[in-house]
Design a protein around this motif. Structure first.
Motif, PDB file in Angstrom:
ATOM      1  N   LEU A  90       0.832  -1.202   0.000  1.00 51.20           N
ATOM      2  CA  LEU A  90       0.000   0.000   0.000  1.00 51.20           C
ATOM      3  C   LEU A  90       0.870   1.257   0.000  1.00 51.20           C
ATOM      4  O   LEU A  90       0.597   2.219  -0.737  1.00 51.20           O
ATOM      5  CB  LEU A  90      -0.914  -0.022   1.222  1.00 51.20           C
ATOM      6  CG  LEU A  90      -1.929   1.117   1.366  1.00 51.20           C
ATOM      7  CD1 LEU A  90      -2.892   1.136   0.185  1.00 51.20           C
ATOM      8  CD2 LEU A  90      -2.694   0.971   2.674  1.00 51.20           C
ATOM      9  N   ALA A  91       1.931   1.240   0.799  1.00 48.89           N
ATOM     10  CA  ALA A  91       2.839   2.390   0.851  1.00 48.89           C
ATOM     11  C   ALA A  91       3.549   2.589  -0.488  1.00 48.89           C
ATOM     12  O   ALA A  91       3.754   3.730  -0.937  1.00 48.89           O
ATOM     13  CB  ALA A  91       3.865   2.190   1.965  1.00 48.89           C
ATOM     14  N   MET A  92       3.905   1.477  -1.157  1.00 46.54           N
ATOM     15  CA  MET A  92       4.578   1.567  -2.454  1.00 46.54           C
ATOM     16  C   MET A  92       3.661   2.212  -3.496  1.00 46.54           C
ATOM     17  O   MET A  92       4.097   3.014  -4.315  1.00 46.54           O
ATOM     18  CB  MET A  92       4.978   0.162  -2.922  1.00 46.54           C
ATOM     19  CG  MET A  92       5.868  -0.589  -1.962  1.00 46.54           C
ATOM     20  SD  MET A  92       7.552  -0.013  -1.959  1.00 46.54           S
ATOM     21  CE  MET A  92       8.109  -0.716  -3.460  1.00 46.54           C
ATOM     22  N   TRP A  93       2.379   1.863  -3.451  1.00 51.22           N
ATOM     23  CA  TRP A  93       1.409   2.427  -4.403  1.00 51.22           C
ATOM     24  C   TRP A  93       1.247   3.927  -4.175  1.00 51.22           C
ATOM     25  O   TRP A  93       1.217   4.706  -5.135  1.00 51.22           O
ATOM     26  CB  TRP A  93       0.071   1.703  -4.228  1.00 51.22           C
ATOM     27  CG  TRP A  93      -1.074   2.297  -4.987  1.00 51.22           C
ATOM     28  CD1 TRP A  93      -1.276   2.262  -6.339  1.00 51.22           C
ATOM     29  CD2 TRP A  93      -2.191   2.994  -4.429  1.00 51.22           C
ATOM     30  NE1 TRP A  93      -2.457   2.894  -6.657  1.00 51.22           N
ATOM     31  CE2 TRP A  93      -3.042   3.351  -5.507  1.00 51.22           C
ATOM     32  CE3 TRP A  93      -2.571   3.335  -3.129  1.00 51.22           C
ATOM     33  CZ2 TRP A  93      -4.238   4.044  -5.309  1.00 51.22           C
ATOM     34  CZ3 TRP A  93      -3.754   4.023  -2.933  1.00 51.22           C
ATOM     35  CH2 TRP A  93      -4.564   4.370  -4.007  1.00 51.22           C
ATOM     36  N   ALA A  97       6.352   3.930  -6.255  1.00 46.90           N
ATOM     37  CA  ALA A  97       7.733   3.488  -6.060  1.00 46.90           C
ATOM     38  C   ALA A  97       8.327   2.915  -7.347  1.00 46.90           C
ATOM     39  O   ALA A  97       7.600   2.473  -8.254  1.00 46.90           O
ATOM     40  CB  ALA A  97       7.777   2.429  -4.960  1.00 46.90           C
ATOM     41  N   PRO A  98       9.651   2.899  -7.448  1.00 46.20           N
ATOM     42  CA  PRO A  98      10.314   2.297  -8.618  1.00 46.20           C
ATOM     43  C   PRO A  98      10.192   0.779  -8.598  1.00 46.20           C
ATOM     44  O   PRO A  98       9.820   0.178  -7.590  1.00 46.20           O
ATOM     45  CB  PRO A  98      11.771   2.741  -8.455  1.00 46.20           C
ATOM     46  CG  PRO A  98      11.933   2.990  -6.986  1.00 46.20           C
ATOM     47  CD  PRO A  98      10.612   3.512  -6.521  1.00 46.20           C
ATOM     48  N   MET A  99      10.573   0.157  -9.708  1.00 43.61           N
ATOM     49  CA  MET A  99      10.395  -1.284  -9.876  1.00 43.61           C
ATOM     50  C   MET A  99      11.149  -2.084  -8.821  1.00 43.61           C
ATOM     51  O   MET A  99      10.663  -3.113  -8.343  1.00 43.61           O
ATOM     52  CB  MET A  99      10.860  -1.688 -11.285  1.00 43.61           C
ATOM     53  CG  MET A  99      10.628  -3.154 -11.623  1.00 43.61           C
ATOM     54  SD  MET A  99       8.878  -3.594 -11.571  1.00 43.61           S
ATOM     55  CE  MET A  99       8.964  -5.309 -11.080  1.00 43.61           C
ATOM     56  N   TRP A 100      12.337  -1.625  -8.412  1.00 41.10           N
ATOM     57  CA  TRP A 100      13.095  -2.398  -7.437  1.00 41.10           C
ATOM     58  C   TRP A 100      12.356  -2.482  -6.095  1.00 41.10           C
ATOM     59  O   TRP A 100      12.465  -3.471  -5.384  1.00 41.10           O
ATOM     60  CB  TRP A 100      14.505  -1.822  -7.243  1.00 41.10           C
ATOM     61  CG  TRP A 100      14.566  -0.423  -6.690  1.00 41.10           C
ATOM     62  CD1 TRP A 100      14.670   0.732  -7.404  1.00 41.10           C
ATOM     63  CD2 TRP A 100      14.518  -0.045  -5.306  1.00 41.10           C
ATOM     64  NE1 TRP A 100      14.691   1.825  -6.555  1.00 41.10           N
ATOM     65  CE2 TRP A 100      14.616   1.372  -5.263  1.00 41.10           C
ATOM     66  CE3 TRP A 100      14.420  -0.750  -4.104  1.00 41.10           C
ATOM     67  CZ2 TRP A 100      14.596   2.086  -4.069  1.00 41.10           C
ATOM     68  CZ3 TRP A 100      14.404  -0.048  -2.912  1.00 41.10           C
ATOM     69  CH2 TRP A 100      14.494   1.357  -2.900  1.00 41.10           C
ATOM     70  N   GLY A 101      11.601  -1.424  -5.776  1.00 43.78           N
ATOM     71  CA  GLY A 101      10.811  -1.454  -4.552  1.00 43.78           C
ATOM     72  C   GLY A 101       9.700  -2.482  -4.616  1.00 43.78           C
ATOM     73  O   GLY A 101       9.440  -3.203  -3.645  1.00 43.78           O
ATOM     74  N   TRP A 102       9.036  -2.548  -5.769  1.00 40.05           N
ATOM     75  CA  TRP A 102       7.984  -3.552  -5.951  1.00 40.05           C
ATOM     76  C   TRP A 102       8.559  -4.960  -5.885  1.00 40.05           C
ATOM     77  O   TRP A 102       7.913  -5.889  -5.407  1.00 40.05           O
ATOM     78  CB  TRP A 102       7.266  -3.336  -7.279  1.00 40.05           C
ATOM     79  CG  TRP A 102       6.417  -2.111  -7.292  1.00 40.05           C
ATOM     80  CD1 TRP A 102       6.694  -0.910  -7.874  1.00 40.05           C
ATOM     81  CD2 TRP A 102       5.138  -1.955  -6.658  1.00 40.05           C
ATOM     82  NE1 TRP A 102       5.673  -0.023  -7.640  1.00 40.05           N
ATOM     83  CE2 TRP A 102       4.710  -0.630  -6.908  1.00 40.05           C
ATOM     84  CE3 TRP A 102       4.324  -2.802  -5.906  1.00 40.05           C
ATOM     85  CZ2 TRP A 102       3.495  -0.140  -6.438  1.00 40.05           C
ATOM     86  CZ3 TRP A 102       3.121  -2.320  -5.428  1.00 40.05           C
ATOM     87  CH2 TRP A 102       2.709  -1.007  -5.694  1.00 40.05           C
ATOM     88  N   ALA A 103       9.785  -5.108  -6.384  1.00 38.29           N
ATOM     89  CA  ALA A 103      10.431  -6.425  -6.341  1.00 38.29           C
ATOM     90  C   ALA A 103      10.618  -6.880  -4.896  1.00 38.29           C
ATOM     91  O   ALA A 103      10.304  -8.017  -4.543  1.00 38.29           O
ATOM     92  CB  ALA A 103      11.774  -6.371  -7.065  1.00 38.29           C
TER      93      ALA A 103
END
Length: 412
Positions: A90-93, A97-103
């Motif tokens: 939820l915080a990433m959305w 956030a960049p792709m590395w964060g989603w990873a």
């Protein structure tokens, strides 16, 4: 069934209800959520692939936790990890956030689910056996499938409607709240029965022993081996097909902001889970062997996926979704019963986790690959290619049938 066995079954069904309901709040809109965060199709399915990579990395270590410290401990750790990683998602959305964060966030989600996989089913099998349950394992698993389907139906529809009325982040808030409830219920009601954790060796030595046991009773055990080798193809495609139906149906419907349609897709699959659980005893009577059921279900799934890609009709795609989901769900209890029948209790959690690892390994490769196909040629092309990939599992199922394992034969 004894009173203790009934309590075990009730606990299993309650935890299945709560955990599935919590998870399903986002199942109808997860791909839309990732796309809304600024990811492309390739990146969105790469994020899903990192989720399955987390499962691959942690399946065996968390299986060691289940076999060394107890199935209950593993379940509690899984619930807590999912709660934290959902809040991180939820915080990433919100931060785009960049792709590395989603990873990273996706790998943590995968870790959470690996604490569940293997451990929950192993807990159920051992506790029922210890409690003197008379029902077949397939019957209890089928009831669990009905409950899971009902929870998924309610959660996915609610998640889609809530997203439509508020935003795509609110279903993640609801999921977090219910995971907290699940954690409390599991802490109070779940007890390891019929299983004594082995804690004598150090963690590295225990991991070595468990890995050796999972190989011996898994890949080196021919009846189990062939089902496990089929899993990367079937599960990898299933992961993509489930999440891709969200944007694909919106595209066919003609309104890419109709989030309730995405919820409807997940709800249809949930409804099929319920129907499959109800008809499982009757489907079982149609076959003399469990591998026959797997072969038929896989062939039907291949045809349904291909039809989903060939059609331009929203309603034909819905019909293909129903057939695909129903065929896969109806055969699942028989696959579980077969696999549990060819592995010993002491290594059950780890071998079942290893089976999930094999399916997840397929997802790591198949999801981003089909996501790339969707970016280049559209979702329709991705479904046709997915059907071809799933077809590669058929020879392994034929090999499993040739093993003629006692657990393969159905005694009606």
């Amino acid at each position: 069934m004894t009173d203790q066995a009934r309590r075990v079954q009730r606990t299993y069904l309650l935890l299945t209800l709560l955990s599935t309901l919590a998870a399903s709040f986002i199942w109808g809109i997860n791909t839309l959520f990732l796309l809304d965060a600024g990811l492309s199709n390739t990146e969105a399915f790469a994020a899903n692939a990192f989720f399955t990579a987390g499962q691959v990395l942690f399946e065996v270590p968390t299986g060691v936790v289940a076999d060394s410290w107890g199935r209950r401990t593993s379940y509690l750790l899984g619930t807590a990890t999912l709660l934290v990683s959902t809040l991180l998602y939820l915080a990433m959305w919100q931060a785009r956030a960049p792709m590395w964060g989603w990873a990273i966030a996706s790998i943590l989600l995968g870790l959470g689910f690996t604490f569940f996989s293997g451990a929950t089913e192993a807990w159920l099998v051992d506790a029922l056996t210890f409690s003197g349950a008379k029902d077949t394992l397939e019957a209890v698993l089928a009831r669990g499938q009905i409950v899971a389907g009902a929870a998924m139906l309610a959660g996915s529809v609610a998640g889609g409607v809530v997203a439509q009325l508020t935003d795509l982040g609110m279903p993640y808030v609801l999921r977090s709240v219910l995971l907290g409830v699940t954690l409390v219920v599991a802490f109070l009601s779940m007890k390891d029965l019929g299983f004594t954790p082995e804690r004598g060796n150090g963690p590295l030595e225990r991991m070595r022993v468990v890995v050796r046991g999972s190989l011996e009773h898994g890949l080196q055990n021919p009846p189990a081996r062939w089902l496990m080798l089929a899993a990367p193809f079937t599960m990898g495609v299933a992961m993509f097909a489930f999440y891709a139906f969200q944007p694909y149906l919106l595209q066919l419907y003609g309104d890419e902001r109709a989030f309730w349609i995405a919820g409807l897709a997940a709800a249809i699959i949930a409804g099929c889970e319920m129907v499959a659980g109800l008809i499982a005893p009757y489907v079982r009577r149609l076959f003399s062997r469990r591998t026959h059921a797997q072969l038929v279900a896989t062939a039907i799934g291949i045809g349904s996926l291909a039809l989903s890609g060939w059609t331009t009709s929203f309603w034909v795609a819905i019909a293909a979704l129903v057939v695909w989901a129903l065929s896969q769900a109806a055969s699942r209890p028989m696959r579980q019963a077969y696999l549990n029948g060819v592995i010993p209790s002491g290594q059950r959690a780890t071998v079942l986790s290893f089976d999930n690892l094999m399916g997840s390994a397929g997802g790591v490769v198949v999801q981003p690959a089909l996501g790339r196909v969707a970016d280049v040629g559209g979702y329709a092309s991705a479904y046709v290619v997915g059907a071809a990939i799933q077809a590669a599992s058929l020879p392994f199922l034929v090999f499993a049938r040739r093993e003629n394992a006692p657990a393969d034969h159905i005694k009606n």
